[in-house]
Design an enzyme around this catalytic site. Structure first.
Site, PDB file in Angstrom:
ATOM      1  N   LEU A   1     -23.658   2.933   5.508  1.00  0.00           N
ATOM      2  CA  LEU A   1     -24.093   4.221   4.882  1.00  0.00           C
ATOM      3  C   LEU A   1     -23.789   5.612   4.715  1.00  0.00           C
ATOM      4  O   LEU A   1     -24.175   6.699   5.450  1.00  0.00           O
ATOM      5  CB  LEU A   1     -25.962   4.281   5.091  1.00  0.00           C
ATOM      6  CG  LEU A   1     -27.345   4.238   4.533  1.00  0.00           C
ATOM      7  CD1 LEU A   1     -26.653   3.099   2.942  1.00  0.00           C
ATOM      8  CD2 LEU A   1     -28.508   4.316   4.389  1.00  0.00           C
TER       9      LEU A   1
ATOM     10  N   GLU B   1      -2.448  -3.228   0.987  1.00  0.00           N
ATOM     11  CA  GLU B   1      -2.719  -2.110  -0.658  1.00  0.00           C
ATOM     12  C   GLU B   1      -1.944  -3.155  -1.933  1.00  0.00           C
ATOM     13  O   GLU B   1      -1.970  -2.962  -3.034  1.00  0.00           O
ATOM     14  CB  GLU B   1      -1.339  -0.696  -0.744  1.00  0.00           C
ATOM     15  CG  GLU B   1      -1.888   0.258   0.291  1.00  0.00           C
ATOM     16  CD  GLU B   1      -3.358   0.828   0.285  1.00  0.00           C
ATOM     17  OE1 GLU B   1      -3.621   0.487  -1.583  1.00  0.00           O
ATOM     18  OE2 GLU B   1      -4.445   1.332   0.930  1.00  0.00           O
TER      19      GLU B   1
ATOM     20  N   HIS C   1      -7.110  -0.485  -5.447  1.00  0.00           N
ATOM     21  CA  HIS C   1      -7.487   1.291  -4.710  1.00  0.00           C
ATOM     22  C   HIS C   1      -7.883   1.673  -5.717  1.00  0.00           C
ATOM     23  O   HIS C   1      -7.213   3.045  -5.757  1.00  0.00           O
ATOM     24  CB  HIS C   1      -6.530   0.933  -3.578  1.00  0.00           C
ATOM     25  CG  HIS C   1      -6.901   1.786  -2.664  1.00  0.00           C
ATOM     26  ND1 HIS C   1      -5.947   2.534  -1.518  1.00  0.00           N
ATOM     27  CD2 HIS C   1      -8.155   2.869  -2.345  1.00  0.00           C
ATOM     28  CE1 HIS C   1      -6.567   3.419  -0.833  1.00  0.00           C
ATOM     29  NE2 HIS C   1      -8.400   3.218  -0.688  1.00  0.00           N
ATOM     30  N   ILE C   2      -8.389   1.983  -7.078  1.00  0.00           N
ATOM     31  CA  ILE C   2      -8.774   2.892  -7.778  1.00  0.00           C
ATOM     32  C   ILE C   2      -9.923   3.357  -7.531  1.00  0.00           C
ATOM     33  O   ILE C   2     -10.637   3.592  -9.226  1.00  0.00           O
ATOM     34  CB  ILE C   2      -8.639   1.783  -9.627  1.00  0.00           C
ATOM     35  CG1 ILE C   2      -9.394   0.777  -9.464  1.00  0.00           C
ATOM     36  CG2 ILE C   2      -6.874   1.400  -9.285  1.00  0.00           C
ATOM     37  CD1 ILE C   2      -8.934  -0.148 -10.967  1.00  0.00           C
TER      38      ILE C   2
END
Ligand code: NAD
Length: 325
Positions: free
Chosen positions: A163, A267, A286-287
């Site tokens: 969180l 990746e 990973h955008i």
């Protein structure tokens, strides 16, 4: 009075932050991201560039700020990321160079992608798109309505693991979509659940924890087995937080309903990776943080810090406040 600064900016930079920077400094803007192939300076190449430009303020996103770069006469370094791992902060501190960072610059961006992944997974959007394009609207004697029925997310429970900035930005969005949101985070006072209880209670589990020795592999076969039948697993944080093999097994067996992932092991995965064979998985490379707003945010944060520093203040986003008396 000190001379007008000259800023070399190798980060993508835009919006009011850039306008303000142009007001207080001469600016050379050459973002790494505009180069094909991508250009990431190592410390030697960056030092040469800084020296060639005669810059005394350096703003980077990915280039390596260490060694010879910090031997130059720099007045400040801006690192356009939350955690400036590309900057040798200890060396900068030893030379009295302030390093500014941009915490939470991409929290909204990642939260929006998380919501996108969730809806894409639950409603089969990617498979539907593929079938329409392939002319398979009516396949195997069925109409789409037969194949794409799904449960709605409103009224269901989302479990957020981690969180922090992204977790919080995701929480209100999911609440806005009508979900009950529970959370696990040993370091957040308002997190409601232990991990095991969250896994057992959530219809959707979304990982937003920092990658640390403690969180590495925190979701393995045992944790996946605790999740509800048909639950959805989302990870727009780091692939290393979960065991990919165990996840594939849980998805293949039909125990889990689906997964949305924005970070892949190493990746990049090859087309024959087991994840690519699963129709109940939506993959993104990973955008999550890749929005123009992220760039607007980090530009504003870095320049606000510079303005305050040049006015003799101690900006909140200084990584090494000890350099300012
Ligand atoms: N997909 C993307 O493009 C993208 C972009 C930015 C960040 N990220 C990733 O998203 C995650 C969250 O980023 P952030 O900016 O919110 O970071 P943050 O530092 O604000 O939040 C991370 C949270 O993880 C919590 N945490 C630490 N140990 C934990 C544990 N054992 N269990 C549960 N929670 C734990 C921390 O207390 C903190 O609240 C990180 O993994 C980050 O690398 C991904």
């Amino acid at each position: 009075m000190p001379a007008r600064p000259k800023a070399l900016v190798t980060a993508p930079f835009r919006g009011p932050g850039l306008d303000t920077l142009r007001g207080i400094a001469d600016v050379v803007l050459d973002p790494w991201i505009d180069h094909r192939p991508v250009r990431i300076y190592d410390a030697v190449a960056l030092a040469e560039r800084v020296a060639a430009e005669g810059a005394d303020v350096l703003i980077v996103e990915s280039d390596v700020v260490a060694g010879p770069v910090l031997d130059l006469e720099l007045r400040a370094v801006g690192a356009c990321r939350g955690d400036p791992t590309n900057v040798d902060v200890a060396a900068a501190t030893a030379r009295g160079v302030p390093v500014l960072r941009a915490p939470a610059r991409n929290a909204d961006a990642v939260a929006e992608l998380t919501v996108g992944l969730l809806l894409a997974v639950t409603r089969g959007v990617v498979v539907a798109d593929r079938e329409v394009r392939a002319g398979h609207t009516y396949r195997d004697g069925t109409i789409p309505y037969q194949r794409f029925r799904a449960w709605e997310i409103a009224g269901r429970t989302a479990g957020i693991v981690g969180l922090g900035a992204v977790g919080r930005a995701t929480r209100w969005r999911l609440q806005g979509l009508g979900m009950r949101v529970i959370a696990h985070d040993p370091y957040a006072d308002d997190a409601t659940h232990h991990l095991d209880d969250l896994l057992a209670e959530a219809d959707i589990v979304s990982l937003h924890a920092a990658l640390t020795p403690e969180t590495h592999g925190m979701i393995g076969a045992e944790q996946l087995a605790r999740m509800k039948d048909g639950a959805i697993f989302l990870n727009a944080a780091r692939a290393e937080l979960h065991d990919t093999e165990a996840l594939v097994a849980a998805l293949r067996s039909g125990r889990l309903g689906g997964a949305g992932l924005d970070h892949l092991p190493g990746e990049h995965i090859e087309p024959d990776h087991p994840l690519c064979a699963l129709d109940n998985v939506v993959l993104a490379p990973h955008i999550g943080g890749a929005t123009y707003d992220t760039e607007v945010n980090h530009s504003r944060m870095i320049v606000d810090g510079l303005v305050e520093f040049f006015a003799g203040g101690k900006p909140d986003n200084l990584v090494n406040p000890e350099v300012v008396s």
